[in-house]
Design a protein around this motif. Structure first.
Motif, PDB file in Angstrom:
ATOM      1  N   LEU A  51      -5.160   0.086 -34.858  1.00 30.99           N
ATOM      2  CA  LEU A  51      -5.502   1.401 -34.326  1.00 30.99           C
ATOM      3  C   LEU A  51      -4.238   2.240 -34.389  1.00 30.99           C
ATOM      4  O   LEU A  51      -3.194   1.836 -33.873  1.00 30.99           O
ATOM      5  N   ARG A  52      -4.335   3.381 -35.018  1.00 33.08           N
ATOM      6  CA  ARG A  52      -3.167   4.229 -35.236  1.00 33.08           C
ATOM      7  C   ARG A  52      -3.331   5.534 -34.470  1.00 33.08           C
ATOM      8  O   ARG A  52      -4.389   6.167 -34.521  1.00 33.08           O
ATOM      9  N   PHE A  53      -2.281   5.920 -33.758  1.00 29.41           N
ATOM     10  CA  PHE A  53      -2.259   7.168 -32.996  1.00 29.41           C
ATOM     11  C   PHE A  53      -1.663   8.294 -33.824  1.00 29.41           C
ATOM     12  O   PHE A  53      -0.785   8.069 -34.651  1.00 29.41           O
ATOM     13  N   ASN A  54      -2.089   9.520 -33.544  1.00 30.32           N
ATOM     14  CA  ASN A  54      -1.387  10.704 -34.027  1.00 30.32           C
ATOM     15  C   ASN A  54      -0.347  11.060 -32.969  1.00 30.32           C
ATOM     16  O   ASN A  54      -0.686  11.531 -31.880  1.00 30.32           O
ATOM     17  N   HIS A  55       0.915  10.822 -33.282  1.00 29.48           N
ATOM     18  CA  HIS A  55       1.996  11.027 -32.310  1.00 29.48           C
ATOM     19  C   HIS A  55       2.409  12.493 -32.198  1.00 29.48           C
ATOM     20  O   HIS A  55       3.198  12.833 -31.311  1.00 29.48           O
ATOM     21  N   LEU A  56       1.887  13.341 -33.083  1.00 28.77           N
ATOM     22  CA  LEU A  56       2.290  14.750 -33.058  1.00 28.77           C
ATOM     23  C   LEU A  56       1.452  15.589 -32.101  1.00 28.77           C
ATOM     24  O   LEU A  56       1.884  16.662 -31.687  1.00 28.77           O
ATOM     25  N   LEU A  61     -11.798  10.826 -32.896  1.00 29.43           N
ATOM     26  CA  LEU A  61     -11.695   9.476 -33.426  1.00 29.43           C
ATOM     27  C   LEU A  61     -12.396   9.429 -34.782  1.00 29.43           C
ATOM     28  O   LEU A  61     -13.577   9.758 -34.889  1.00 29.43           O
ATOM     29  N   ILE A  62     -11.648   9.063 -35.817  1.00 34.93           N
ATOM     30  CA  ILE A  62     -12.196   9.013 -37.179  1.00 34.93           C
ATOM     31  C   ILE A  62     -12.951   7.697 -37.377  1.00 34.93           C
ATOM     32  O   ILE A  62     -12.389   6.611 -37.197  1.00 34.93           O
ATOM     33  N   ASP A  63     -14.221   7.806 -37.772  1.00 35.28           N
ATOM     34  CA  ASP A  63     -15.082   6.646 -37.975  1.00 35.28           C
ATOM     35  C   ASP A  63     -15.504   6.572 -39.443  1.00 35.28           C
ATOM     36  O   ASP A  63     -16.396   7.299 -39.877  1.00 35.28           O
ATOM     37  N   PRO A  64     -14.875   5.696 -40.239  1.00 35.47           N
ATOM     38  CA  PRO A  64     -15.265   5.549 -41.657  1.00 35.47           C
ATOM     39  C   PRO A  64     -16.509   4.669 -41.772  1.00 35.47           C
ATOM     40  O   PRO A  64     -16.417   3.449 -41.898  1.00 35.47           O
ATOM     41  N   THR A  84     -12.849  10.330 -47.416  1.00 35.89           N
ATOM     42  CA  THR A  84     -12.566  11.507 -46.591  1.00 35.89           C
ATOM     43  C   THR A  84     -11.633  11.146 -45.451  1.00 35.89           C
ATOM     44  O   THR A  84     -10.729  11.916 -45.092  1.00 35.89           O
ATOM     45  N   ALA A  85     -11.825   9.948 -44.859  1.00 35.45           N
ATOM     46  CA  ALA A  85     -10.962   9.508 -43.765  1.00 35.45           C
ATOM     47  C   ALA A  85      -9.516   9.379 -44.216  1.00 35.45           C
ATOM     48  O   ALA A  85      -8.585   9.762 -43.494  1.00 35.45           O
ATOM     49  N   VAL A  86      -9.311   8.855 -45.419  1.00 33.58           N
ATOM     50  CA  VAL A  86      -7.951   8.685 -45.946  1.00 33.58           C
ATOM     51  C   VAL A  86      -7.281  10.046 -46.115  1.00 33.58           C
ATOM     52  O   VAL A  86      -6.083  10.206 -45.831  1.00 33.58           O
ATOM     53  N   GLN A  87      -8.032  11.037 -46.571  1.00 32.77           N
ATOM     54  CA  GLN A  87      -7.480  12.394 -46.712  1.00 32.77           C
ATOM     55  C   GLN A  87      -7.237  13.029 -45.345  1.00 32.77           C
ATOM     56  O   GLN A  87      -6.198  13.649 -45.105  1.00 32.77           O
ATOM     57  N   ARG A  88      -8.200  12.854 -44.444  1.00 33.03           N
ATOM     58  CA  ARG A  88      -8.118  13.477 -43.122  1.00 33.03           C
ATOM     59  C   ARG A  88      -6.913  12.980 -42.326  1.00 33.03           C
ATOM     60  O   ARG A  88      -6.250  13.751 -41.621  1.00 33.03           O
ATOM     61  N   ILE A  95      -7.147   9.509 -33.333  1.00 28.52           N
ATOM     62  CA  ILE A  95      -7.207   8.061 -33.519  1.00 28.52           C
ATOM     63  C   ILE A  95      -7.818   7.763 -34.882  1.00 28.52           C
ATOM     64  O   ILE A  95      -8.840   8.343 -35.249  1.00 28.52           O
ATOM     65  N   ALA A  96      -7.189   6.827 -35.631  1.00 26.97           N
ATOM     66  CA  ALA A  96      -7.737   6.396 -36.912  1.00 26.97           C
ATOM     67  C   ALA A  96      -7.477   4.899 -37.066  1.00 26.97           C
ATOM     68  O   ALA A  96      -6.716   4.308 -36.292  1.00 26.97           O
TER      69      ALA A  96
END
Length: 529
Positions: free
Chosen positions: A287-292, A374-377, A410-414, A428-429
């Motif tokens: 699980l990866r956070f967007n820290h920005l 939260l991105i759901d592929p 699309t998730a990879v680009q997003r 979250i991705a």
């Protein structure tokens, strides 16, 4: 889908050998393989894609190889000499090294190849940052002059992860820096048969008669020791549908399948004509956070989420509960059972969860109920399962989760979008870290803490960056291990990501084949039983 559509060329070839009057001195050994995906990019220095790295293992060789303990041994090299201050290394090539085009392998080829490799590979960049001069002393010897000691020099040259330090002719290595090499001329045990390559259908490799294996005192281990090709031809049949691939294996129309979905494990286990191989290097779901962006630019929020994660829930959702030997719910920063793995702080990652405390910690962190994107592929089953488990968990701990479903592409680009979640960004991705890159800090992208220059998620952790550099400069294995303990504790403190567990890929072969290396699909040690 008709599997015979994919296999007709192999069948026709086999039929020709059975024609009356056909004579041969010895039976030709062919191996038909279904890779997990199609091979589209040939140059191993331009991508870390697993399929390209597997392809590179067939065609290219490296100066050093790795044993089962991930320690380097000479491969193309005969050996090396090092000055007492460790600032000058001279590597000598062994005799009888020949490229597939018939030209001899020279130190000049190795120098050009290493310079090209180091432009993109993480460990290569670290090595070159410590290098004052890399030159060919003559056709047989290359020399590193270092600015300061780099104890992991041989590890860097022998790594089979990230982008392997593949040695190619100087004329190819000195090609345009911004364009991948398309002419596949290596010195490894197999030749790439370009005239038989059909993208989306097949890839063919033939045994290289000019390859001379090492004569080591130990049997082959991973990429170390003698590489003896027992197969005359290895043919990759690209079969996108997994069920079709498994049916072809059961019908003995192919000899091996790289990736077996969990739904087929039970049936294959019960088939005595098929052998299953558990790969030793897993894929780690994270699980990866967007820290920005808020709220996970706040480390207290990241720590709260880490304290709520139950790896067993994620691994059961991703893998099911029938074959627990193929996954682990005790995953730290580095692959379990490998030299850098540590138990330091594991109670924080896998201990008993207290969601009441998590809810209190979230409130204390100042969370105001803002939506969490939260991105759901949905078309990637493993990460779709992780997204669903996380969405449910977030609701239970009081987070306002906004699940945005999309396809994997699309998730990879997003996930590369640094904008606010309401303007096309995210919070979250999910992704997976392939096992070889989780062996140590060198290729572990999720550990980088260099802010906007880091992998997507963009964590900023000067302490992690310093520990990573300390690991490169460590004088011995014991010091490296100690630093990795500190790295794992720092990950728990800064939470650049959360490991969700590790899944071990399962490959399948006809039972008449043996001696496949467990780390990667390496074909130069395998043979018929």
């Amino acid at each position: 889908m008709d599997r015979r559509t994919f296999l007709i060329t192999t069948s026709a070839s086999a039929a020709s050998l059975a024609l009356p009057g056909y004579l041969r001195a010895a039976p030709r050994v062919e191996f038909r393989w279904v890779p997990q995906t199609d091979l589209t990019l040939l140059d191993p220095t331009f991508t870390t894609a697993t399929i390209t790295q597997n392809h590179a293992q067939m065609v290219f060789d490296t100066l050093y190889g790795m044993d089962n303990e991930y320690q380097p041994h000479p491969q193309m090299a005969a050996g090396h000499e090092m000055d007492a201050d460790q600032l000058r290394w001279v590597i000598t090539l062994r005799d009888q090294l020949v490229f597939h085009d018939g030209s001899p392998v020279r130190a000049q080829d190795a120098v050009a190849s290493l310079r090209r490799w180091a432009q993109r590979d993480l460990m290569g960049k670290s090595l070159m940052a410590a290098t004052a001069e890399l030159t060919a002393l003559n056709d047989k010897q290359l020399q590193f002059k270092l600015k300061h000691p780099f104890p992991l020099l041989l590890h860097a040259l022998g790594r089979q992860t990230g982008s392997m330090a593949a040695i190619m002719p100087e004329r190819l290595a000195k090609g345009p820096e911004d364009k991948p090499v398309t002419e596949m001329i290596g010195s490894g045990p197999f030749r790439f048969m370009r005239d038989q390559w059909v993208s989306g259908s097949r890839v063919v490799y033939e045994k290289f008669a000019g390859y001379v294996p090492r004569k080591d005192s130990f049997p082959p281990q991973f990429s170390a020791g003698p590489k003896v090709a027992y197969m005359d031809e290895v043919r990759w049949n690209v079969v996108p549908d997994r069920a079709t691939a498994i049916a072809a294996l059961q019908a003995h129309e192919v000899d091996g399948v790289e990736a077996v979905d969990k739904d087929f494990i039970g049936a294959l286990k019960a088939d005595p004509s098929i052998t299953l191989l558990k790969r030793s290097l897993p894929t780690v779901a994270i699980l990866r956070f967007n820290h920005l962006q808020p709220p996970f630019n706040n480390v207290l929020m990241r720590r709260a989420v880490l304290a709520s994660i139950n790896q067993t829930d994620y691994m059961t959702a991703i893998n099911g509960s029938d074959f627990k030997e193929y996954w682990t719910d005790r995953m730290g920063v580095f692959v379990p059972g490998t030299p850098m793995a540590t138990e330091a702080g594991m109670d924080k990652l896998t201990g008993k969860r207290n969601l009441d405390k998590v809810r209190a910690d979230i409130k204390a962190a100042g969370y105001k109920g803002e939506p969490i994107v939260l991105i759901d592929p949905a078309d990637f089953p493993d990460y779709h399962a992780a997204a669903l488990v996380t969405a449910d968990l977030f609701k239970r701990i009081g987070l306002n989760v906004d699940v945005q479903t999309m396809d994997w592409g699309t998730a990879v680009q997003r996930r590369n979008n640094q904008d606010a979640p309401g303007k096309g960004g995210w919070n979250i991705a999910f992704t997976g870290l392939t096992g070889p890159n989780n062996l140590d800090p060198a290729g572990h992208l999720a550990l980088r803490g260099n802010g906007k220059a880091a992998w997507w998620g963009w964590p900023d952790s000067p302490k992690l960056e310093q520990l990573r550099q300390d690991w490169f400069n460590a004088p011995d294995l014991a010091t490296q291990k100690k630093i990795c303990e500190q790295i794992q504790l720092q990950v728990i403190e800064d939470v650049p990501y959360v490991p969700l567990g590790a899944s071990y890929q399962v490959s399948a072969y006809g039972a008449e084949w043996k001696d496949f290396q467990p780390q990667l699909p390496l074909f130069y040690t395998a043979r018929k039983a």
